[in-house]
Design a protein around this motif. Structure first.
Motif, mmCIF file in Angstrom:
data_model
loop_
_atom_site.group_PDB
_atom_site.id
_atom_site.type_symbol
_atom_site.label_atom_id
_atom_site.label_comp_id
_atom_site.label_asym_id
_atom_site.label_seq_id
_atom_site.Cartn_x
_atom_site.Cartn_y
_atom_site.Cartn_z
ATOM 1 N N LEU A 915 5.116 -17.854 -9.242
ATOM 2 C CA LEU A 915 5.428 -16.822 -10.228
ATOM 3 C C LEU A 915 4.470 -15.643 -10.152
ATOM 4 O O LEU A 915 4.803 -14.544 -10.590
ATOM 5 N N THR A 916 3.271 -15.851 -9.622
ATOM 6 C CA THR A 916 2.289 -14.768 -9.533
ATOM 7 C C THR A 916 2.113 -14.256 -8.113
ATOM 8 O O THR A 916 1.170 -13.508 -7.837
ATOM 9 N N ALA A 917 3.038 -14.651 -7.210
ATOM 10 C CA ALA A 917 2.901 -14.241 -5.810
ATOM 11 C C ALA A 917 3.053 -12.733 -5.657
ATOM 12 O O ALA A 917 2.332 -12.098 -4.891
ATOM 13 N N LEU A 918 3.993 -12.145 -6.372
ATOM 14 C CA LEU A 918 4.258 -10.718 -6.227
ATOM 15 C C LEU A 918 3.463 -9.886 -7.224
ATOM 16 O O LEU A 918 3.072 -8.755 -6.924
ATOM 17 N N ASP A 919 3.272 -10.401 -8.399
ATOM 18 C CA ASP A 919 2.534 -9.686 -9.430
ATOM 19 C C ASP A 919 1.560 -10.666 -10.059
ATOM 20 O O ASP A 919 1.955 -11.709 -10.590
ATOM 21 N N ASN A 920 0.293 -10.347 -10.010
ATOM 22 C CA ASN A 920 -0.729 -11.269 -10.496
ATOM 23 C C ASN A 920 -0.638 -11.496 -11.993
ATOM 24 O O ASN A 920 -1.208 -12.445 -12.518
ATOM 25 N N ALA A 927 6.085 -16.676 -18.114
ATOM 26 C CA ALA A 927 5.207 -17.605 -18.827
ATOM 27 C C ALA A 927 6.011 -18.707 -19.511
ATOM 28 O O ALA A 927 5.591 -19.874 -19.525
ATOM 29 N N MET A 928 7.164 -18.355 -20.060
ATOM 30 C CA MET A 928 8.013 -19.361 -20.696
ATOM 31 C C MET A 928 8.574 -20.330 -19.656
ATOM 32 O O MET A 928 8.656 -21.544 -19.887
ATOM 33 N N LYS A 929 8.950 -19.814 -18.495
ATOM 34 C CA LYS A 929 9.437 -20.696 -17.429
ATOM 35 C C LYS A 929 8.347 -21.669 -16.990
ATOM 36 O O LYS A 929 8.609 -22.839 -16.713
ATOM 37 N N LEU A 930 7.123 -21.191 -16.944
ATOM 38 C CA LEU A 930 6.018 -22.047 -16.541
ATOM 39 C C LEU A 930 5.786 -23.142 -17.590
ATOM 40 O O LEU A 930 5.508 -24.296 -17.235
ATOM 41 N N GLU A 931 5.915 -22.797 -18.862
ATOM 42 C CA GLU A 931 5.772 -23.801 -19.915
ATOM 43 C C GLU A 931 6.908 -24.830 -19.845
ATOM 44 O O GLU A 931 6.692 -26.016 -20.066
ATOM 45 N N ILE A 932 8.098 -24.369 -19.557
ATOM 46 C CA ILE A 932 9.223 -25.291 -19.410
ATOM 47 C C ILE A 932 8.959 -26.259 -18.268
ATOM 48 O O ILE A 932 9.229 -27.472 -18.367
ATOM 49 N N ARG A 944 -2.824 -29.380 -18.507
ATOM 50 C CA ARG A 944 -2.487 -28.025 -18.071
ATOM 51 C C ARG A 944 -3.720 -27.158 -17.996
ATOM 52 O O ARG A 944 -3.970 -26.466 -16.992
ATOM 53 N N ASP A 945 -4.532 -27.190 -19.039
ATOM 54 C CA ASP A 945 -5.729 -26.353 -19.065
ATOM 55 C C ASP A 945 -6.699 -26.753 -17.964
ATOM 56 O O ASP A 945 -7.348 -25.894 -17.344
ATOM 57 N N LYS A 946 -6.796 -28.048 -17.709
ATOM 58 C CA LYS A 946 -7.691 -28.507 -16.651
ATOM 59 C C LYS A 946 -7.200 -28.020 -15.286
ATOM 60 O O LYS A 946 -7.988 -27.578 -14.446
ATOM 61 N N ALA A 947 -5.864 -28.100 -15.073
ATOM 62 C CA ALA A 947 -5.306 -27.667 -13.797
ATOM 63 C C ALA A 947 -5.542 -26.177 -13.579
ATOM 64 O O ALA A 947 -5.923 -25.747 -12.479
ATOM 65 N N LEU A 948 -5.336 -25.389 -14.623
ATOM 66 C CA LEU A 948 -5.542 -23.946 -14.482
ATOM 67 C C LEU A 948 -7.019 -23.620 -14.281
ATOM 68 O O LEU A 948 -7.382 -22.734 -13.481
ATOM 69 N N SER A 949 -7.871 -24.325 -14.993
ATOM 70 C CA SER A 949 -9.305 -24.066 -14.844
ATOM 71 C C SER A 949 -9.780 -24.412 -13.445
ATOM 72 O O SER A 949 -10.734 -23.795 -12.939
ATOM 73 N N ALA A 956 -5.325 -18.810 -21.410
ATOM 74 C CA ALA A 956 -4.766 -17.762 -22.260
ATOM 75 C C ALA A 956 -3.859 -16.826 -21.467
ATOM 76 O O ALA A 956 -2.980 -16.173 -22.033
ATOM 77 N N ARG A 957 -4.060 -16.754 -20.149
ATOM 78 C CA ARG A 957 -3.232 -15.880 -19.323
ATOM 79 C C ARG A 957 -1.776 -16.323 -19.287
ATOM 80 O O ARG A 957 -0.882 -15.513 -19.003
ATOM 81 N N VAL A 958 -1.514 -17.604 -19.518
ATOM 82 C CA VAL A 958 -0.136 -18.109 -19.438
ATOM 83 C C VAL A 958 0.414 -18.432 -20.820
ATOM 84 O O VAL A 958 1.468 -19.068 -20.927
ATOM 85 N N ASN A 959 -0.273 -18.013 -21.868
ATOM 86 C CA ASN A 959 0.170 -18.294 -23.233
ATOM 87 C C ASN A 959 1.214 -17.264 -23.659
ATOM 88 O O ASN A 959 0.888 -16.099 -23.871
#
Length: 1551
Positions: A915-920, A927-932, A944-949, A956-959
């Motif tokens: 999802l962030t390949a083209l636009d960081n 973000a909603m698709k990522l939560e789904i 989730r937070d551990k994976a992102l960290s 907060a970037r994906v909230n």
């Protein structure tokens, strides 16, 4: 009741509602069909009905015995006693419970053929019971509850206690299997069904039922009854319920039944016949728009698919009235249309569409077995042009052929079934009647009358049609109605023409002249009353043009003379009602039926929590009070001591309550009643809560919860979450769990941490901490623990909601999947989610450091003594982490895999990278698709937070709550909430529409949301939209959609599934555009759909996934609880049936003895170890009909001694213990030594030994105890050993020690060489004598047993007399505090940061602030938060559902900050967990220390998205935060001072 006792019954039903001085309410019911009396207790906190079916406790021989028991033989403790005739319904609506009873009845049909009396409710009463809980309800809800109690019941509802009258007479079904289409109190009766007393609430019908006795020229008399049943499938008033609805039913739909029979003496056969017809509005989508003038309402027909569902309506009629033999021929449905016909007539548009609808149905071929015939007969025009008499003749002309073709049903009721074989017709019999019905002829098909409203013309025409049938019915029964009969002097009998249906060919005058008119007038009288009742229900006024019904009477001319003025009066009354009161009456009907509750009563819980700390609960450790009260603190758990002020003996650092609950449950709430004297600082300021199944492992679930200072008697509710797992605690620090949220989750809970659930919790430890500022004794009031208790009694009895829950959770867990509902699943048309399944759930095998609160020891060093089930820990059917269906990219690494695959966390990171390949930067949709995707992968928020960290990304970037524009939050939430209501409405209509119909197969595979997976793209050529082009995918091949295409309702182009919006988009779009509800099955492409609707679908989908995940977890935990009581194989028919179990128990008990420790009331104080493959330890206390016959419990082979500490269900006089021998039997080597102690507290040193027995000495004289059980004779006493006490012992705890002598030698490996649970006749052959016992070899015995029964008699609980404090204690309580609270002046205050922060500016000269006052919030917790995700109605009270707002409660915190220091900076003063109190209640929170600051900030943090405003309290405020949570004018600072310091200004500055 008002009539004499019906033959065959011992008594009339009697109901007594007794309200005690303590405000407790009991319902005492003596049914006419039973010889005993039941007492039902209404829990004063939750409103739940409580009935345990225990003789002498809530089952009695007489009503007086029950009342004397409840009132302790003195009616002086009763505040009020109400006597009634029947219970019509009961429901809990938040903090109010409503009991509807009939106080006066009329026996409208005293004796039906075959028995049974039909009663009309002539007087009824709503009993309002105010519950002692602080649930907040909006003003709109309070108004709705009041409106419900104003629904007109009297004279318009009826019932029969002993017969099914919801179907045409005689019904083939029993009383307890009614036709739901005509049951009007189904929702109101669920509370009684849930406790197994379904017969105690009558089955209520709406409409009319009455009869008349008439004579004839001969000696034969007859009875005629008119029964008119209103359908509940399209309830409502005239202009709000017309035509067809989504349930395939029409407004004002009524089934009418004309029953004629010849009364006979007792024991004689009763001949009868019956005729059925229908009336209702035209079955298509139409309505009328009421103008605010005297002109007629403008009629309109839906411009989109006006005939949708019409065929289903006729299918329902066909199914109900199809009596064809061998299903040959057709079922005739004759529609008699009485509308005005002709150009310029307002009703002509309906006539044209009526014909077109039937042509449309015929063209579709949907009714192959039905012949629909339409007869147009313009009633008003005919009366105007031809007069009333010729109009009647014309009607008879049109009705002759169809009436004769359809026929009537006729037969006899025969009192004895001895001659059933002699009956040549159809035989009908059931448990409600002693004889049987023999039907010689059956009516096939039905005639249906309609005008515009199914009112005046319809009632008149149906009367004259039924009149012809009535004369034929009398002829066939030998009742002479002919005036021209010739008297034969030879036979001394009258003779007459016996031609059938002869009066159809007569003119009006011929009919009148040749017919005895008194029976005709009796019938007209019934139709006149019936017409007025149905007109009143539909329009609020009586029927018009009713004078024509009296045309055969002598008063016909007089009635016609006054009809014009009467009709004008009724017309004006209808117009007023339609314009002013119809909407309110429509709402009343919906609430009475339990429909649209999410709209009318949004915060009301469908299934209230149970108070588990009251009945049968007690304190494990006594706590001494200053009054030396003899109950050792148990009064704190008694509602009868609601006003009690318990006082500790001296100042204490902590006060601990060890509460043993009356039943196992998942603890959800702690309810405290504030009790103190004049000084409110004596009440505790904080509380810790620990819970557990027993004393060995107690988990801290709540720490330092704030208890504000409140007025005396305030109810404070503290939500209790589940314990947080070690894994989540490690991934999220404690500080982060409650850190202030600068950007709160308005859309959904992004940071939510799910607590664990346990439905077997029995011990709750409350640790109260007094305020630091006080050194006085501590005061406490009533303490209540509320939770969710599984329906164990229903589960053991295999009935009711418990059976449904058992089947649901076992099916779900036996499938070894935690998948979301699929669009190919049970609800394919509207409520499918996705074909994807959840990956494995996490297995939490870690344990928190635990300390034994009684001894202070570290229990982690002890051996793990958690109970084992009869399934191994590695059994895949219990392990939620085993063998799950994996998502494409989320499979686990298996030891059997040659190549490791991605974990769920790795798959989630891959999605993020795509999802962030083209636009960081992620947009809201991404973000909603990522939560789904996270929810589909079953990743917790901590994972989730551990994976992102791990890849350096701040969560907060994906909230989505942060990414979305603040200006869009309110509109998006509003649209998602509207979508949820539309989805629930659609589901309710779908479920209701299935009544009387077969399920409808929908070929449209589009689900409700249709949210695409990441990487899923358009199918390509077959789609003309291409709204979703192919994108980068997670695998080497693209995820493409199926080739099926649809036609977009907007642009009319072909569109693939991926490029379509979900079905919910059509609902939301039509709701916005004002389209009719019949246009909800279309498809709209994403290009034609507004972005706001697509975003609402996505948000609703996320909420659904969260809810569904919670529900799956709850069901998995419930299944584990079941397995740990009865084993995973419970339900298989190898177990005892209920009858055999009760009979066996009777053989084991002596006179007046009861089983005192049966689960769920009895349990263990400490956990017990089990051998692998053993039945669970709790099975020892389970009922005899639970579990498999060949299963039994056994201890590990290494254990030679087991001590069971059994907690009885009640304080009891115990006479002994019964040990049921295992199926394998005993031998010398495993026969245990048994030692028993009794006590009333948990301290071993205070227990008393009552005996010691050596079973080895018993088996030598009782060889039947040895070896496998051989006999399975019915009625044989189970093998058992009884240990009798010398004298009965009054106690609550029983220690049973079972020990055997171990011989150290080699042993056979258990579980590899043989299987003790084998069902083979001799599974252990070849292993020697030890093959019959629980060990693994002859020298390796083990402790084992089948059941343990503690027998004796329970002790009646004290009635709870009021307790008076000593005078010195009273003086201490009444002593005023030294310091009072006074208001700190505030210069100004304002809201900032999305209204979440209140900023107060304080003058520098103001005194130091000591705390703040917070007035209770007025926001509600809505029941409905998202669209339903399956065919199971989440708001259905008949099924057992887990309410997530109890399991995962929304909790609010207030963080207080101040500007302090130089330079000034924001300093956090304290954070307070806000309990729930009634709206507006003053609560006071002290600061840790007095502070001085120019500015104070109060930030509201927590689950603000869990609260909402009542829609009727003020509507949309345009802000995302509920207005009821607004802090403005709700917070006031205060300081402490002596009143003398302020002088005369003290009274003005008080706060």
């Amino acid at each position: 009741m008002d009539s004499p006792v019906t033959a065959g019954r011992l008594r009339n039903t009697s109901v007594v509602v007794a309200t005690l001085d303590s405000s407790e309410v009991y319902i005492i019911v003596s049914l006419s069909s039973r010889t005993d009396t039941q007492a039902v207790y209404i829990d004063p906190t939750s409103g739940a009905l409580v009935h345990d079916k225990k003789l002498g406790y809530d089952v009695f021989h007489t009503q007086d015995e029950a009342l004397n028991y409840i009132t302790d033989d003195s009616k002086l403790v009763c505040k009020t006693i109400l006597y009634a005739k029947a219970i019509l319904g009961y429901v809990v609506l938040g903090s109010t419970a409503l009991l509807l009873v009939a106080t006066k009845l009329d026996a409208s049909i005293p004796y039906l053929p075959g028995g049974g009396c039909v009663y009309t409710v002539s007087e009824s009463k709503w009993i309002k019971i105010l519950l002692q809980n602080p649930q907040q309800q909006g003003k709109g809800e309070v108004k709705s509850i009041q409106e419900l109690t104003e629904l007109e019941i009297d004279g318009k509802h009826y019932f029969c206690e002993t017969r099914d009258i919801t179907r045409p007479f005689p019904s083939r079904f029993s009383l307890q299997n009614p036709d739901d289409e005509f049951v009007w109190n189904g929702w109101l009766s669920f509370a009684f069904r849930r406790i197994g007393l379904e017969q105690h609430c009558v089955i209520l019908l709406q409409g009319f039922a009455n009869y008349r006795t008439f004579g004839s020229l001969g000696q034969q008399e007859g009875n005629v009854a008119l029964i008119a049943r209103r359908s509940r499938l399209h309830p409502g008033t005239r202009y709000l319920a017309r035509g067809l609805n989504s349930c395939y039913s029409t407004g004002n739909e009524i089934e009418c039944e004309q029953l004629v029979w010849v009364p006979k003496r007792s024991g004689e056969n009763v001949p009868f016949n019956v005729y059925i017809w229908r009336r209702g509005t035209i079955p298509m989508w139409w309505g009328a728009e009421l103008k605010m003038t005297a002109a007629e309402a403008a009629i309109y027909v839906s411009d989109r698919d006006p005939y949708k569902g019409s065929a289903r309506y006729y299918q329902r009629l066909t199914k109900r009235y199809d009596t064809r033999k061998n299903k040959t021929g057709l079922v005739p449905i004759v529609c008699v249309n009485l509308l005005r016909i002709g150009e310029g007539k307002s009703e002509n548009i309906l006539v044209q569409h009526f014909e077109e609808s039937l042509n449309h149905i015929r063209s579709t071929g949907q009714l192959p077995d039905t012949r629909i015939h339409l007869i147009h007969y313009d009633w008003h025009t005919s009366v105007r042009l031809k007069g009333e008499q010729q109009t009647i003749e014309g009607l008879w002309y049109h009705l002759k052929a169809p009436t004769i073709s359809i026929g009537i049903s006729e037969g006899d009721y025969q009192h004895s079934r001895m001659h059933m074989d002699d009956c040549e017709g159809e035989k009908i019999y059931n448990d409600d009647i002693s004889g049987f019905f023999c039907l010689r002829a059956l009516q096939n098909g039905v005639i249906r009358y309609n005008c515009a409203d199914s009112l005046d013309r319809t009632n008149a025409a149906s009367y004259f049609g039924a009149l012809q049938v009535f004369t034929e019915q009398c002829r066939r029964l030998g009742i002479l109605l002919d005036n021209d009969a010739v008297y034969d002097h030879n036979t001394r009998k009258q003779s007459f023409s016996d031609k059938s249906w002869k009066r159809f060919d007569m003119t009006f005058e011929e009919f009148k002249r040749s017919t005895v008119l008194s029976p005709v007038c009796h019938l007209a009288e019934l139709f006149l009353i019936s017409g007025d009742i149905h007109a009143t229900l539909y329009t609020g006024s009586k029927a018009m043009h009713s004078h024509i019904l009296s045309i055969f009477s002598d008063e016909a001319a007089k009635a016609k003379q006054f009809s014009v003025a009467q009709n004008m009066k009724i017309n004006l009354q209808r117009r007023y009602n339609n314009a002013v009161t119809d909407s309110s009456r429509h709402k009343q009907l919906e609430m009475f039926l339990g429909l649209r509750l999410f709209k009318h009563l949004p915060s009301v819980s469908i299934q209230p929590l149970h108070v588990l700390s009251r009945r049968f609960s007690f304190l494990l450790k006594p706590i001494a009070s200053i009054d030396q009260h003899p109950d050792d603190g148990d009064s704190l758990l008694s509602f009868k001591q609601k006003n009690l002020i318990w006082i500790s003996q001296q100042a204490a650092d902590i006060i601990q309550l060890f509460i043993y609950l009356g039943e196992p449950c998942h603890v959800c709430q702690l309810l405290l009643t504030t009790s103190h004297g004049a000084d409110d600082s004596t009440y505790p300021s904080t509380v810790d809560v620990r819970t557990g199944r027993d004393l060995d492992v107690l988990k801290l679930v709540l720490e330092g919860a704030s208890i504000p200072r409140c007025p005396n008697g305030t109810n404070i509710m503290i939500p209790i979450p589940g314990a947080i797992s070690d894994e989540d605690m490690n991934l999220k620090t404690r500080a982060s769990l409650h850190a202030p949220q600068t950007n709160p989750s308005f859309l959904y809970d992004f940071e939510g941490v799910e607590g664990e659930m346990d439905f077997l919790t029995r011990v709750v430890v409350l640790t109260f901490y007094p305020a630091e500022s006080t050194s006085s004794p501590v005061t406490l009031g009533e303490v209540e623990i509320l939770g969710i208790s599984l329906p164990w009694r229903d589960i053991f009895a295999s009935e009711g909601p418990g059976l449904k829950l058992w089947e649901r959770v076992t099916t779900s867990n036996n499938n070894n999947t935690n998948s979301f509902p699929s669009k190919t699943g049970s609800n394919p048309d509207v409520f499918g989610l996705t074909n994807d399944v959840l990956p494995p759930a996490k297995c939490d095998t870690s344990r928190n450091p635990q300390v034994d609160l009684l001894s202070g020891e570290d229990i982690n060093s002890r051996s793990d003594s958690q109970p084992m089930t009869e399934i191994s820990l590695l059994d895949p059917s219990l392990d939620t982490c085993h063998d799950r269906k994996e998502d494409n990219g989320s499979q686990r690494v298996s030891v059997h895999d040659k190549t490791p695959t991605k974990t769920s966390a790795q798959h989630y990171i891959s999605c993020f990278e795509i999802l962030t390949a083209l636009d960081n930067r992620l947009g809201f949709a991404e973000a909603m698709k990522l939560e789904i995707e996270r929810l589909r992968l079953n990743l917790s928020t901590a994972e989730r937070d551990k994976a992102l960290s791990s890849i350096g990304i701040n969560p907060a970037r994906v909230n989505p709550n942060i990414i979305i524009e603040e200006s869009d939050i309110n509109s998006l939430c509003k649209a998602a909430n509207t979508l949820a209501m539309l989805g629930q409405t659609s589901l309710e209509d779908k479920i209701t529409g299935c009544i009387g119909l077969d399920p409808l197969d929908d070929k449209n595979d589009m689900d409700f949301w249709n949210i695409n997976r990441i990487g899923e793209g358009c199918c390509g050529e077959s789609c003309q939209i291409h709204a979703e082009p192919l994108t980068l995918t997670l695998t080497s091949t693209s995820i493409s959609s199926p080739e099926s295409t649809f036609i977009c309702s907007g642009c009319k182009r072909r569109v693939c599934r991926v490029c379509c919006a979900g079905k919910g988009a059509m609902l939301l779009r039509n709701n916005t555009g004002g389209s009719s509800n019949n246009d909800a099955d279309g498809v709209i492409c994403k290009l034609c759909c507004q972005d706001s609707i697509l975003d609402a679908l996505t948000l609703d989908y996320v909420r659904v996934l969260i809810s569904q995940l919670r529900n799956s977890q709850a069901e998995a935990v419930a299944f584990k609880a079941f397995a740990q009581v009865v084993g995973k194989n419970y339900g298989k028919k190898e177990s005892f049936n209920k009858y055999e179990a009760n009979k066996a128990l009777d053989l084991l008990l002596r006179d007046d003895e009861e089983s005192l420790a049966e689960f769920p009331f009895g349990s263990y104080l400490h956990s017990i170890e089990s051998a692998s493959g053993s039945a669970p330890p709790l099975s020892l206390l389970a009922s005899l009909d639970s579990g498999l016959q060949q299963s039994y419990w056994r201890a590990p082979a290494s254990t030679s001694c087991v001590e069971l500490v059994i907690v009885l269900g009640n304080l009891s006089d115990v006479s002994g213990v019964v040990l049921l021998v295992s199926p394998c039997g005993y031998s010398i080597s495993d026969a245990p030594n048994v030692q028993i102690w009794t006590s009333n507290n948990i301290h071993k040193e205070e227990r008393s030994c009552v005996g010691k027995w050596d079973v080895r000495s018993l088996i030598t004289s009782s060889p039947e105890l040895c070896g496998p059980e051989k006999s399975d004779k019915e009625g044989q006493t189970p093998r058992h050993i009884r240990f009798d006490f010398r004298n009965t012992v009054r106690c609550r705890l029983i220690w049973v020690k079972l020990s055997i002598q171990k011989v150290v030698t080699s042993s056979v490996s258990f579980g590899k060489d043989f299987n003790l649970l084998s069902f083979d006749e001799d599974p252990l052959s070849g292993l020697g004598r030890r093959a019959s016992i629980g060990g693994t070899s002859e020298t390796d015995p083990c402790v084992h047993a089948k059941r343990i029964l503690v027998v004796g008699c329970p002790v009646r609980a004290d009635i709870g007399r009021s307790f008076q404090h000593a005078s010195s204690v009273k003086n201490w309580l009444e002593k005023a505090p030294l310091l009072n609270r006074y208001k700190v002046p505030v210069d100004s205050e304002k809201l900032i940061d999305n209204d979440l922060v209140l900023e107060q500016s304080i003058s520098p000269s103001s005194p130091l602030s000591a705390g703040f006052r917070l007035d209770g919030f007025s926001a509600i917790k809505p029941q409905l938060t998202h669209s339903p995700y399956s065919d199971v109605n989440p708001l259905d009270a008949s099924s057992y559902v887990f309410e997530h707002r109890f399991i995962s409660p929304a909790v609010l915190h207030i963080q207080v900050s101040a500007l302090q220091g130089l330079p000034e900076e924001m300093v956090v003063v304290a954070e307070y967990r806000i309990p729930e109190v009634k709206g507006g209640t003053a609560t006071y929170f002290d600061f840790p220390k007095a502070i001085s600051s120019k500015k104070m900030y109060f930030r509201l943090v927590g689950d603000v998205n869990g609260f909402a405003d009542d829609p009727e309290d003020g509507g949309d405020t345009g802000r995302p935060l509920a207005a009821g949570l607004c802090l403005l004018n709700r917070i006031k600072l205060y300081y402490y001072a002596h009143p003398s310091d302020l002088g005369r200004w003290a009274s003005l500055s008080g706060i």
